[in-house]
Design an enzyme around this catalytic site. Structure first.
Site, mmCIF file in Angstrom:
data_model
loop_
_atom_site.group_PDB
_atom_site.id
_atom_site.type_symbol
_atom_site.label_atom_id
_atom_site.label_comp_id
_atom_site.label_asym_id
_atom_site.label_seq_id
_atom_site.Cartn_x
_atom_site.Cartn_y
_atom_site.Cartn_z
ATOM 1 N N ASP A 2 -5.620 -0.351 -1.687
ATOM 2 C CA ASP A 2 -6.647 -1.077 -2.473
ATOM 3 C C ASP A 2 -7.706 -1.698 -1.830
ATOM 4 O OD1 ASP A 2 -5.201 -3.032 -0.663
ATOM 5 O OD2 ASP A 2 -5.977 -4.420 -1.975
ATOM 6 N N LYS B 182 -6.548 6.090 11.337
ATOM 7 C CA LYS B 182 -7.985 6.262 11.732
ATOM 8 C C LYS B 182 -7.686 6.010 13.122
ATOM 9 C CE LYS B 182 -9.549 3.398 7.771
ATOM 10 N NZ LYS B 182 -10.179 1.940 7.412
ATOM 11 N N PHE C 40 -13.570 2.922 4.746
ATOM 12 C CA PHE C 40 -12.685 1.990 4.024
ATOM 13 C C PHE C 40 -12.509 2.925 2.829
ATOM 14 C CE2 PHE C 40 -10.810 -1.021 1.394
ATOM 15 C CZ PHE C 40 -10.102 -1.823 2.372
ATOM 16 N N ARG D 52 -5.556 0.830 -6.855
ATOM 17 C CA ARG D 52 -4.436 1.406 -6.146
ATOM 18 C C ARG D 52 -3.616 2.636 -6.788
ATOM 19 N NH1 ARG D 52 -2.150 -2.099 -2.315
ATOM 20 N NH2 ARG D 52 -2.527 -4.298 -2.627
ATOM 21 N N GLY E 259 0.766 -1.160 -0.110
ATOM 22 C CA GLY E 259 0.178 -0.065 0.261
ATOM 23 C C GLY E 259 0.663 1.210 0.063
ATOM 24 N N GLU F 119 4.246 3.869 6.429
ATOM 25 C CA GLU F 119 2.935 3.039 6.047
ATOM 26 C C GLU F 119 1.871 4.057 5.677
ATOM 27 O OE1 GLU F 119 1.434 0.504 5.898
ATOM 28 O OE2 GLU F 119 1.304 -0.730 7.672
ATOM 29 N N ASP F 120 1.106 3.416 4.688
ATOM 30 C CA ASP F 120 -0.030 3.977 3.812
ATOM 31 C C ASP F 120 -0.914 4.375 4.853
ATOM 32 O OD1 ASP F 120 -0.739 1.361 4.647
ATOM 33 O OD2 ASP F 120 -1.404 1.101 2.705
ATOM 34 N N THR G 269 -0.055 -3.842 12.764
ATOM 35 C CA THR G 269 0.900 -3.975 11.887
ATOM 36 C C THR G 269 2.163 -3.057 12.251
ATOM 37 O OG1 THR G 269 -0.663 -3.971 10.222
ATOM 38 C CG2 THR G 269 1.548 -4.049 9.511
ATOM 39 N N GLY H 121 -3.359 -0.448 14.368
ATOM 40 C CA GLY H 121 -1.941 -0.182 14.611
ATOM 41 C C GLY H 121 -1.370 -1.498 14.965
ATOM 42 N N ASP I 74 -4.602 1.487 11.106
ATOM 43 C CA ASP I 74 -5.973 1.147 11.288
ATOM 44 C C ASP I 74 -6.034 0.827 12.950
ATOM 45 O OD1 ASP I 74 -8.736 0.553 10.444
ATOM 46 O OD2 ASP I 74 -8.192 -1.314 10.447
HETATM 47 P P1 IMP Z 1 -3.761 -2.288 10.906
HETATM 48 O O1 IMP Z 1 -2.512 -3.367 11.362
HETATM 49 O O2 IMP Z 1 -5.085 -2.685 11.570
HETATM 50 O O3 IMP Z 1 -3.265 -0.712 11.447
HETATM 51 O O4 IMP Z 1 -3.723 -2.336 9.328
HETATM 52 C C1 IMP Z 1 -3.246 -1.682 8.792
HETATM 53 C C2 IMP Z 1 -3.140 -1.960 7.203
HETATM 54 O O5 IMP Z 1 -4.365 -2.349 6.907
HETATM 55 C C3 IMP Z 1 -2.828 -0.893 6.161
HETATM 56 O O6 IMP Z 1 -1.244 -0.975 5.892
HETATM 57 C C4 IMP Z 1 -3.566 -1.356 5.068
HETATM 58 O O7 IMP Z 1 -2.803 -2.314 4.312
HETATM 59 C C5 IMP Z 1 -4.755 -2.016 5.508
HETATM 60 N N1 IMP Z 1 -5.693 -1.002 5.821
HETATM 61 C C6 IMP Z 1 -6.526 -0.558 6.984
HETATM 62 N N2 IMP Z 1 -7.550 0.384 6.435
HETATM 63 C C7 IMP Z 1 -7.524 0.243 5.275
HETATM 64 C C8 IMP Z 1 -8.390 0.961 4.220
HETATM 65 O O8 IMP Z 1 -9.436 1.817 4.783
HETATM 66 N N3 IMP Z 1 -8.175 0.717 3.009
HETATM 67 C C9 IMP Z 1 -7.239 0.098 2.427
HETATM 68 N N4 IMP Z 1 -6.360 -0.679 3.284
HETATM 69 C C10 IMP Z 1 -6.602 -0.497 4.734
HETATM 70 MG MG MG Z 2 -0.415 -1.560 4.392
#
Ligand code: IMP
Ligand code: MG
Length: 183
Positions: free
Chosen positions: A153, A125, A146, A159, A38, A93-94, A101, A99, A97
């Site tokens: 994506d 977010k 989303f 993308r 992403g 990071e893109d 990852t 957190g 969400d």
């Molecule tokens: P986390 O581990 O929940 O913070 O997830 C982060 C990853 O989820 C990001 O690097 C994205 O790849 C994916 N992600 C979370 N929200 C979205 C969204 O709204 N659109 C697309 N990808 C998302």
């Molecule tokens: Mg990602």
């Protein structure tokens, strides 16, 4: 689909982020680690904006995947095989969400003894966070929607869009999004 953040807003934000990041840099060198897939477009723009601040920028990537479609699998798979010892590192990071990852990646990277490790994301977010994590540089805070485009994506689609758009008519059940169900 509805545009949430325009191409111009992104362009200005990338310049602003690069200014902040370069001000905080102490060695004149910066090793950028971006998270595939992403973050590839955000990374491409940010490293070029950083280079105008006379920073010696190098780039490497990390693979992390926690989503299948729009469902977080909860299990963050990553392959952290990078050389960052004693480097000034920026983890890019893109979107943040839950957190999970970025938290997991930070923990893995800290074991490799970088000189410093800072984090940047284009989108955040905050209302979705379920782990305690501080992001050093945040582009835009957004609501719990989303979003796609500018590298992000939905099931590998969209993308390429130069702006950030919200996919409407998705309904969330607990932590996961379900597609095609009209509200
Ligand atoms: P986390 O581990 O929940 O913070 O997830 C982060 C990853 O989820 C990001 O690097 C994205 O790849 C994916 N992600 C979370 N929200 C979205 C969204 O709204 N659109 C697309 N990808 C998302
Ligand atoms: Mg990602």
């Amino acid at each position: 689909m509805k545009t949430l953040i325009t191409e111009k807003q992104i362009r200005l934000k990338v310049i602003e982020l690069a200014e902040g990041i370069s001000k905080d840099n102490s060695s004149g060198k910066l090793h950028v680690l971006f998270v595939l897939k992403g973050a590839f477009i955000f990374c491409a723009d940010l490293v070029r904006a950083l280079s105008s601040h006379k920073l010696d920028v190098t780039v490497d990537y990390i693979i992390a995947k926690s989503y299948v479609g729009t469902e977080s699998t909860g299990d963050v798979k990553s392959s952290v095989d990078v050389d960052i010892k004693e480097k000034e590192v920026l983890l890019l990071e893109d979107i943040i969400d839950t957190g999970r990852t970025i938290k997991r990646l930070k923990e893995e990277l800290m074991k490799m003894q970088p000189k410093s490790l800072r984090t940047v994301c284009l989108l955040d977010k905050p209302s979705r966070r379920d782990v305690d994590i501080k992001i050093d540089y945040v582009g835009f805070e957004i609501e719990d929607r989303f979003v796609v485009g500018y590298g992000l994506d939905y099931d590998e689609k969209y993308r390429y869009l130069p702006f950030i758009a919200e996919i409407e008519n998705l309904v969330r059940f607990a932590h996961n999004w379900n597609v095609g169900i009209l509200e």
